[in-house]
Write a protein that holds these residues in place. Structure first.
Motif, PDB file in Angstrom:
ATOM      1  N   ILE A 456      47.107  64.429 -12.813  1.00 45.00           N
ATOM      2  CA  ILE A 456      46.757  63.977 -11.457  1.00 45.00           C
ATOM      3  C   ILE A 456      48.043  63.795 -10.659  1.00 45.00           C
ATOM      4  N   TYR A 459      50.185  59.486  -7.019  1.00 42.18           N
ATOM      5  CA  TYR A 459      49.628  58.455  -6.130  1.00 42.18           C
ATOM      6  C   TYR A 459      48.166  58.156  -6.421  1.00 42.18           C
ATOM      7  N   LEU A 460      47.505  58.991  -7.264  1.00 43.33           N
ATOM      8  CA  LEU A 460      46.118  58.693  -7.608  1.00 43.33           C
ATOM      9  C   LEU A 460      46.012  57.793  -8.839  1.00 43.33           C
ATOM     10  N   VAL A 463      43.532  55.007  -8.739  1.00 46.23           N
ATOM     11  CA  VAL A 463      42.300  55.305  -8.012  1.00 46.23           C
ATOM     12  C   VAL A 463      41.165  55.664  -8.992  1.00 46.23           C
ATOM     13  N   LEU A 465      38.860  57.956 -10.358  1.00 47.88           N
ATOM     14  CA  LEU A 465      38.841  59.422 -10.234  1.00 47.88           C
ATOM     15  C   LEU A 465      37.431  59.966 -10.042  1.00 47.88           C
ATOM     16  N   PHE A 468      36.766  59.705  -6.527  1.00 52.62           N
ATOM     17  CA  PHE A 468      37.599  60.669  -5.818  1.00 52.62           C
ATOM     18  C   PHE A 468      36.957  62.061  -5.849  1.00 52.62           C
ATOM     19  N   ILE A 488      43.829  53.703   0.172  1.00 51.03           N
ATOM     20  CA  ILE A 488      44.842  53.490  -0.871  1.00 51.03           C
ATOM     21  C   ILE A 488      45.943  52.595  -0.306  1.00 51.03           C
TER      22      ILE A 488
END
Ligand code: ADP
Ligand code: MG
Length: 540
Positions: A456, A459-460, A463, A465, A468, A488
Motif C-alpha cells: 500500500i 499514507y494509507l 486507513v 483498507l 478504501f 485522513i
C-alpha cells in the motif's frame, strides 16, 4: 536475651563496607579505570574473564614502592588532604577506599612503575593482607590484576548474575569513559578477545559509531556557554538505542536537575541524548554516595535554567527562523553564492541550500497555543496552526496520491487479507491497474470474497483498507479523492488543544506559504493590515 545488638568485629564490618562499594565486577572496572584516568594515562586496557578475573593496565604515572604499599590501606589517597579539598574535587577518586575494598574481597596484584624509577614493584594481597612485595621489570605505568573476586564473601558472589549480564554492566561503565574521554585510548577484552578498541584522540562521532553502530540522524547539536559553565551534546529526536547520558565535568551522573530540564521539552520525551556539562567543581558536591553517580548542585535552579536555554538555543540554531520568547534574536546571514568556478552538482547543492534558507519565517509568539504570530519578509501574519497544518498536509498527500513515489510503498511480507462483498470485488477486478498506480497491489479472490493486499502507499497505513476499496471501486474521481484525503488529514494533523512544541511548529511553518488554506478552502493565514492599524490609531 538481654542484649540483641553486638558490635561487629572490625574485619566483618570492613568486608560489609567493601561489599557496598564493590558490589560486582563492573564496580571493580569503574574504580580501576578511574584510578588510571586520575593517573593521567593515555592508554587503558581492561581484560575480563568470566566474572572473577579483571585486569586493568595503564600507561599512567605509576606509584613509588611506598605509595603502592600504602594504596591498599583504608583511606589511602593522594588526591585530597584537607577538608576544603572536598569542595573542589577534580579527580574521579578521593575517598581512598577503592583499592582497599577491592583487595579485601579478592586476590589482588598491583604492578606499578614510575618513569623515574628503574624498577617497578609488585604487591600481592589476599583478602586485604599483603603476601609479598618484590621488585620487577616493567614499562612505566600500572597493572592491577584482580582474581577470585568475592572468594571470601560467598553471599556477595551468589548475588551476581550470569557472565553475560555482568559483562553488559562492564560495557556500560566502559561506555561512560569512552564517551567522556575521547583523548584516552580504551581497549576492552572479553575472554581474551578484543571487544572494544577505541583509539585515543577520536571524535565523539567515532566513539558513538564504534559502540552503538550507525544511528539515525535526526539530531540537534548543543553547544552553549554562559560564563564559566558550558554545555555540549547531541540529542536524538527519536529513540536511537543510545540511551540517556549526562556527564558533569566528564563524570557520568544520573542527575535529576538535568533530566527535569530536558523533560520540560515535550518533543524530547522519547529522545536519547549525550550531554556534557562543564562547570567549576565548586558548583556541586560529589560526596553524596560512594558510587558517585549522583551529585548535589549548590544552585539547581540555575543549572536547570542554563540547560533549558542551551536546548532552546540549539533548536533555534537548527531552525534559524525560530524566535524563542525571552531570548534575543540573532541575525543569521544568508549563504553567499559565488557563481563562478563551481561544478554543476556543487552549484545545485548550494542553490538547494540557499532555497532552503530563504525566505524564512520568524515565529514571534504563539497565542492561545494555536495561533502563531510570524514575521515573513517584513510583514506580520497570524497563522491558524491547525488549519495551516491541515492544508499543508492535504496538499502533500494529494501530491503523493497523484505522483506515485516508489520509496513510499509499504510492502507486506505476508499479504494482508480483507473480506469484501463479491459485488465490490467484481468492480475492483476492472480497476486493478488504477490501484497499482497509487502503489496498492492487490489480488482479488472472487470465490472467497476476499482481496489479498501485497503493498500500500505509506499514507494509507492507518486507513481501513476495506472502506478504501469500497469507496474507490468505481474509480478515482478527484472530488472523492479530495474528500477522502481531507479526512485522513483531520485525523492525522494537530488538533486544537494539542500541546505544540516549538519543534513541531517550525516543521509546520517550514517553507511558509502566506496563501495556505485549509482543505475545505478556509484561509489559514491572515496578514496584519497596516492601513487598518493606521486608521484605528487615527493616523489617516
Ligand atoms: P582514590 O582513588 O580515592 O584516591 P584508591 O583506593 O582508588 O583511592 O587509590 C588509592 C591511591 O592509589 C590513589 O590516590 C593513587 O595515589 C594511587 N593509585 C591507585 N591506582 C593508581 C594507578 N593506576 N596509577 C597511579 N596511582 C594509582
Ligand atoms: Mg580511586
Amino acid at each position: 536475651m538481654e542484649q540483641k545488638i553486638i558490635i561487629l568485629p572490625e574485619r566483618i564490618a570492613s568486608l560489609i563496607a567493601a561489599g557496598e562499594v564493590i558490589d560486582r565486577p563492573s564496580a571493580v572496572v569503574k574504580e580501576l579505570v578511574e584510578n588510571s584516568i586520575d593517573a593521567n594515562a593515555t592508554e587503558i586496557e581492561v581484560n575480563i574473564k568470566g566474572k572473577e578475573f579483571i585486569s586493568v593496565f595503564d600507561n599512567g604515572e605509576g606509584m613509588s614502592e611506598k605509595d603502592a604499599t600504602l594504596s591498599i590501606q583504608k583511606h589511602a589517597t593522594s588526591k585530597i588532604s584537607k577538608e576544603e579539598d572536598l569542595n573542589s574535587i577534580t579527580t574521579f577518586g578521593f575517598r581512598g577506599e577503592a583499592l582497599h575494598s577491592i583487595s579485601l574481597v579478592s586476590k589482588t596484584t598491583i604492578r606499578t612503575r614510575r618513569e623515574q624509577d628503574e624498577l617497578g614493584v609488585e604487591i600481592f594481597a589476599e583478602g586485604g593482607k599483603i603476601k609479598h612485595i618484590k621488585k620487577i621489570y616493567m614499562e612505566p605505568g600500572t597493572h592491577v590484576i584482580v582474581k577470585d573476586l568475592f572468594f571470601n564473601t560467598p553471599a556477595r558472589k551468589k548475588f551476581l548474575s550470569t557472565d553475560q549480564v555482568e559483562f553488559s554492566y562492564v560495557l556500560d561503565v566502559m561506555t561512560r569513559y569512552a564517551l567522556a574521554l575521547p583523548n584516552i585510548g580504551l581497549k576492552l577484552l572479553k575472554d581474551g578477545e578484543v571487544f572494544l578498541n577505541l583509539k585515543p584522540k577520536r571524535s565523539l562521532e567515532e566513539t558513538i559509531k564504534t559502540i552503538f553502530g550507525d544511528t539515525k540522524k535526526d539530531t540537534i547539536e548543543i553547544l552553549f556557554q554562559v560564563g564559566n559553565i558550558s554545555i555540549e551534546g547531541i540529542i536524538w529526536r527519536e529513540k536511537s538505542g543510545i540511551g540517556k547520558w549526562i556527564f558533569v565535568n566528564k563524570r557520568y551522573v544520573r542527575d535529576k536537575t538535568v533530566f527535569s530540564a530536558i523533560s520540560k521539552f515535550n518533543f524530547l520525551k522519547n529522545s536519547d541524548y549525550i550531554i556534557f556539562l562543564t562547570t567549576p567543581p565548586e558548583m556541586y558536591d560529589v560526596n553524596v554516595n560512594p558510587t558517585k553517580t549522583e551529585i548535589r548542585w549548590r544552585a539547581p535552579a540555575k543549572i536547570r535554567e542554563i540547560v533549558i536555554t542551551a536546548i532552546e538555543e540549539a533548536i533555534r540554531h537548527k531552525f534559524p527562523q525560530t524566535i524563542i520568547p525571552h531570548i534575543e534574536q540573532e541575525t543569521f546571514s544568508e549563504p553567499e553564492i559565488k557563481p563562478f568556478e563551481i561544478k554543476k552538482e556543487e552549484s545545485l547543492k548550494i542553490l538547494d541550500e540557499a532555497k532552503a534558507k530563504k525566505p524564512t519565517v520568524k515565529v514571534i509568539t504563539i497565542l492561545k497555543g494555536i495561533f502563531a504570530m510570524v514575521d515573513f519578509e517584513g510583514e506580520i501574519y497570524f497563522v491558524d496552526l491547525h488549519a495551516y497544518h491541515e492544508g499543508k498536509y492535504f496538499r502533500e498527500l494529494k501530491e503523493k496520491f497523484l505522483n506515485i513515489d516508489k520509496r513510499e510503498i509499504l510492502r507486506f511480507a505476508i499479504p494482508y487479507e480483507i473480506s469484501i462483498p463479491k459485488s465490490t470485488i467484481l468492480k475492483i477486478i476492472d480497476r486493478k491497474e488504477d490501484f497499482e498506480k497509487i502503489g496498492l497491489h492487490l489480488v482479488p479472490i472472487l470465490e472467497e470474497s476476499k482481496v489479498k493486499i501485497f503493498s500500500i502507499p505509506y499514507y494509507l497505513s492507518g486507513v481501513d483498507l476495506g472502506e478504501f476499496l469500497e469507496e474507490f471501486a468505481d474509480g478515482f474521481e478527484i472530488r472523492k479523492i479530495e474528500k477522502f484525503l481531507a479526512n485522513i488529514c483531520c485525523r492525522t494533523v494537530i488538533r486544537t488543544g494539542d500541546r505544540l512544541e516549538i519543534w513541531d511548529i517550525m516543521k509546520i511553518l517550514e517553507d511558509f506559504d502566506p496563501n495556505q488554506k485549509c482543505p475545505h478552502g478556509r484561509t489559514a493565514v491572515i496578514k496584519l493590515d497596516i492601513e487598518e492599524l493606521e486608521r484605528k490609531f487615527g493616523r489617516c
